[in-house]
Structures are given as structure tokens and as C-alpha cells.
Write a protein that holds these residues in place. Sequence first.
Motif, mmCIF file in Angstrom:
data_model
loop_
_atom_site.group_PDB
_atom_site.id
_atom_site.type_symbol
_atom_site.label_atom_id
_atom_site.label_comp_id
_atom_site.label_asym_id
_atom_site.label_seq_id
_atom_site.Cartn_x
_atom_site.Cartn_y
_atom_site.Cartn_z
ATOM 1 N N PHE A 65 -41.971 -1.497 -36.542
ATOM 2 C CA PHE A 65 -42.445 -0.618 -35.466
ATOM 3 C C PHE A 65 -41.310 0.178 -34.839
ATOM 4 C CE2 PHE A 65 -45.591 -4.093 -35.640
ATOM 5 C CZ PHE A 65 -46.707 -3.334 -35.964
ATOM 6 N N THR A 66 -40.233 0.359 -35.587
ATOM 7 C CA THR A 66 -39.092 1.149 -35.127
ATOM 8 C C THR A 66 -39.017 2.439 -35.928
ATOM 9 O OG1 THR A 66 -37.884 -0.896 -34.607
ATOM 10 C CG2 THR A 66 -36.603 1.129 -34.715
ATOM 11 N N GLY A 67 -38.694 3.531 -35.246
ATOM 12 C CA GLY A 67 -38.599 4.825 -35.909
ATOM 13 C C GLY A 67 -39.802 5.690 -35.597
ATOM 14 N N ARG A 81 -51.584 8.352 -32.973
ATOM 15 C CA ARG A 81 -50.798 9.573 -32.814
ATOM 16 C C ARG A 81 -49.334 9.267 -33.080
ATOM 17 N NH1 ARG A 81 -51.217 10.713 -26.296
ATOM 18 N NH2 ARG A 81 -50.330 8.747 -25.581
ATOM 19 N N PRO A 82 -48.569 10.262 -33.502
ATOM 20 C CA PRO A 82 -47.158 10.010 -33.827
ATOM 21 C C PRO A 82 -46.306 9.818 -32.574
ATOM 22 C CG PRO A 82 -47.689 12.341 -34.096
ATOM 23 C CD PRO A 82 -48.983 11.647 -33.797
ATOM 24 N N VAL A 83 -45.470 8.806 -32.587
ATOM 25 C CA VAL A 83 -44.502 8.562 -31.519
ATOM 26 C C VAL A 83 -43.202 8.129 -32.184
ATOM 27 C CG1 VAL A 83 -46.247 7.900 -29.814
ATOM 28 C CG2 VAL A 83 -45.171 6.129 -31.226
ATOM 29 N N THR A 84 -42.139 8.131 -31.411
ATOM 30 C CA THR A 84 -40.836 7.695 -31.930
ATOM 31 C C THR A 84 -40.307 6.538 -31.096
ATOM 32 O OG1 THR A 84 -40.309 9.916 -32.741
ATOM 33 C CG2 THR A 84 -38.470 8.391 -32.444
ATOM 34 N N VAL A 85 -40.037 5.437 -31.755
ATOM 35 C CA VAL A 85 -39.403 4.284 -31.113
ATOM 36 C C VAL A 85 -37.991 4.216 -31.686
ATOM 37 C CG1 VAL A 85 -39.502 1.796 -30.719
ATOM 38 C CG2 VAL A 85 -41.621 3.114 -30.916
ATOM 39 N N SER A 86 -37.035 4.781 -30.964
ATOM 40 C CA SER A 86 -35.673 4.869 -31.496
ATOM 41 C C SER A 86 -34.937 3.546 -31.406
ATOM 42 C CB SER A 86 -34.890 5.967 -30.777
ATOM 43 O OG SER A 86 -34.958 5.810 -29.376
ATOM 44 N N VAL A 87 -35.305 2.716 -30.427
ATOM 45 C CA VAL A 87 -34.709 1.378 -30.304
ATOM 46 C C VAL A 87 -35.819 0.391 -29.977
ATOM 47 C CG1 VAL A 87 -33.108 -0.109 -29.035
ATOM 48 C CG2 VAL A 87 -32.489 2.278 -29.486
ATOM 49 N N ALA A 93 -48.923 -1.235 -26.314
ATOM 50 C CA ALA A 93 -49.426 -1.152 -27.683
ATOM 51 C C ALA A 93 -48.434 -1.748 -28.671
ATOM 52 C CB ALA A 93 -49.730 0.302 -28.043
ATOM 53 N N LEU A 94 -47.145 -1.628 -28.407
ATOM 54 C CA LEU A 94 -46.146 -2.280 -29.247
ATOM 55 C C LEU A 94 -46.324 -3.792 -29.198
ATOM 56 C CD1 LEU A 94 -42.837 -0.305 -28.531
ATOM 57 C CD2 LEU A 94 -44.201 -0.262 -30.625
ATOM 58 N N ALA A 95 -46.582 -4.335 -27.999
ATOM 59 C CA ALA A 95 -46.807 -5.769 -27.863
ATOM 60 C C ALA A 95 -48.035 -6.205 -28.640
ATOM 61 C CB ALA A 95 -46.953 -6.128 -26.380
ATOM 62 N N ARG A 96 -49.102 -5.427 -28.510
ATOM 63 C CA ARG A 96 -50.346 -5.719 -29.237
ATOM 64 C C ARG A 96 -50.120 -5.706 -30.742
ATOM 65 N NH1 ARG A 96 -53.642 -0.647 -28.954
ATOM 66 N NH2 ARG A 96 -52.168 -0.158 -30.635
ATOM 67 N N ASP A 97 -49.458 -4.634 -31.227
ATOM 68 C CA ASP A 97 -49.286 -4.467 -32.665
ATOM 69 C C ASP A 97 -48.310 -5.487 -33.242
ATOM 70 O OD1 ASP A 97 -51.049 -2.393 -32.478
ATOM 71 O OD2 ASP A 97 -49.525 -0.815 -32.521
ATOM 72 N N LEU A 98 -47.317 -5.888 -32.464
ATOM 73 C CA LEU A 98 -46.398 -6.927 -32.929
ATOM 74 C C LEU A 98 -47.156 -8.236 -33.128
ATOM 75 C CD1 LEU A 98 -43.371 -7.437 -33.544
ATOM 76 C CD2 LEU A 98 -43.143 -8.264 -31.186
ATOM 77 N N GLY A 99 -48.057 -8.532 -32.201
ATOM 78 C CA GLY A 99 -48.877 -9.733 -32.337
ATOM 79 C C GLY A 99 -49.787 -9.679 -33.542
ATOM 80 N N VAL A 100 -50.341 -8.521 -33.822
ATOM 81 C CA VAL A 100 -51.200 -8.351 -35.001
ATOM 82 C C VAL A 100 -50.389 -8.570 -36.274
ATOM 83 C CG1 VAL A 100 -52.541 -6.688 -36.331
ATOM 84 C CG2 VAL A 100 -52.842 -6.826 -33.854
ATOM 85 N N ALA A 101 -49.183 -7.992 -36.322
ATOM 86 C CA ALA A 101 -48.341 -8.108 -37.511
ATOM 87 C C ALA A 101 -47.947 -9.556 -37.788
ATOM 88 C CB ALA A 101 -47.099 -7.244 -37.355
ATOM 89 N N LEU A 102 -47.810 -10.342 -36.728
ATOM 90 C CA LEU A 102 -47.402 -11.739 -36.878
ATOM 91 C C LEU A 102 -48.597 -12.695 -36.890
ATOM 92 C CD1 LEU A 102 -44.257 -11.564 -34.570
ATOM 93 C CD2 LEU A 102 -44.261 -11.935 -37.048
#
Length: 315
Positions: free
Chosen positions: A112-114, A148-154, A187-196
Motif C-alpha cells: 500500500f505504498t506508492g 481513486r488514485p492516491v499516492t502514499v509516499s511513506v 482506509a489504509l488501516a482497513r485495507d491492511l487488515g484485509v490484506a492480512l
Amino acid sequence: MTAPNGILVVDKPAGWTSHDVVARTRRLAGTRKVGHAGTLDPMATGVLVLGLGPSTRLLTYVVGSDKEYLATIRLGASTTTDDAEGESLGWAPADRIRAITPERLSAAVEHFTGDIEQVPSSVSAIKVDGKRAYAKVRAGEHVALKARPVTVSVFEVLATRGAVVEGNVALDVDVRVVCSSGTYVRALARDLGVALLCGGHLTALRRTRVGPFGVTDAHELDGLDVAAALIPPATAAASLFPVLALTDDQAIDLGHGKRVTVDSDDVDITAAVSPGGRLIGLATVRDSTARTIVNFPDEDQTTGADDATADEETR
């Protein structure tokens, strides 16, 4: 008495809405000309950038800046709001949490980075058919937002620790996130949980930077002296854009909407500043000719509420 004009960086306390902060600032400053550059959820704390007077016109450019957050993600359960304020949707088995190794966590975070496609939280300020998504959800409607496109640089893991919540095993992950405008940390928290394969939600969120404005620039609302805390318009604009120093005649002409000849390379946006240090406007320069994009008249030249509030923002 001169009406307040400038940028104010507030350290929003937990439990306050962004509108609460604006309302308090209006009372403290004695003006209705106050807007903010991007909503923070009531649960969140940290940097909220306000514009007062003509400086509300700068907020359009602040809201698009990148943001930095410190957050805690709880792995083990999803919630209806993707954060701790929502209802739990159930807990993962304890052995699934214990199976999350540092390597698996690191790989999921890297995914989920980039430049990524992100589905915003359904409880967000995004408008759907003219209504805020969160309002439709609270009214019992089903809301499905498009990715939608977003950028997570870190997306950096700072620490992890086990937790037991009402008898359920969880893993709390402290992270630092630097991201583009429009990214939802929930949403990052949600998606990280889904991935794991265990569910995840946000339990803490602190915004530490919006563009050039960081927590070191932020003031607490209690005992706030607005006049002393205001960042002058020219100073704020200079932190966002290169500065174009004008002569007195150039400042007058550009302030009246005329094009002026300047000794400058081409630039898309520049902060045009008078010899006295007043922000005349934001300008563009092409072939040694500057023209105004947005002018910044003196406070006594402006009328109306001039409020500027960006309701949809990263959080």
C-alpha cells in the motif's frame, strides 16, 4: 482596528470537529472570514490550517499539499467506520493475529505504498448524489464509493505491540504516513487488515504536517492569541511558492490586474510581494511577463464572508 488577515495553524484537540475550531476562531478573532484547509475527524488531533480574511484565498493551494500523519492501526477487527468510533464487525481468531510476522506486516505495508488505487471510507465527506457519504450512511443507506488514485509516499511501521480488547487478541501497529491530498488513513488501516486476513481499523490519528506547516507551527486553542499567532499572508505564500519581488509601480499595476514586465524565469505560480512586504497576489510568469492568478487586496478593500472550507480531505 485592522481585521485579521493571515494563516493560522491550530493543533486540533480530540473530540472537536473542524467546524468547531473554525467557530471558536471566529469568536476569538472577531470575524466571520475564517475557513480551513481540509477536514480532520473528531477523533483525530493535530495540524489544522486556517485562513483569516483575504488569506482564505490561499487555502485552495494549501489543501492540495501532501500530509503527514502518525497513526495507530489495530489489527484484529474491522469496524463500520474504519476507526474506533464505529461498531465492531467481529474479531479474527487469536491464532491469525499471532501469525502476523514482521515480514508479513512489512510486505503488506509495502503493497500500500506508492501510487495506489484506494476506495475511500464510506463514512467520509465525499459527495454522492449531492449528499455527503457519511450523511447517507448515518441515514441507513448503503454507500459504495469508487476507487481513486492516491499516492502514499511513506508508510512506515514505527512499533508493534500486542493488545487484548474485551478478551480478544489484537495487534496494535504505530505507523507514519506521508500521503497525497485525498488519501484516507482509515482506509489504509482497513485495507491492511484485509490484506492480512484479520480486519483492521484506526484507533489513533494525529496530523503532524500539511504542506510546509507542521506541528511546531501549531497553536492550542486554549489561551490562543490570534493576532500574535497569525502567519502574515506574504510569509505563508512564500512557504508555498517562489517569491517574485515587485517594485512599487509593479505592485500597483499587478494589483489592478495589469500585466507587468519582470526579471524572472517562467513559473506557474509565484507569490508576488510588494517592497513593503505585502502579498499582492499569486501570479504566473511567461516570457518575462507576470499576470495575476489571484489577487490579495487589503482587508478594507474586501467585502462579504469570503469563507473557504475544504470539507473533503485526508484523514
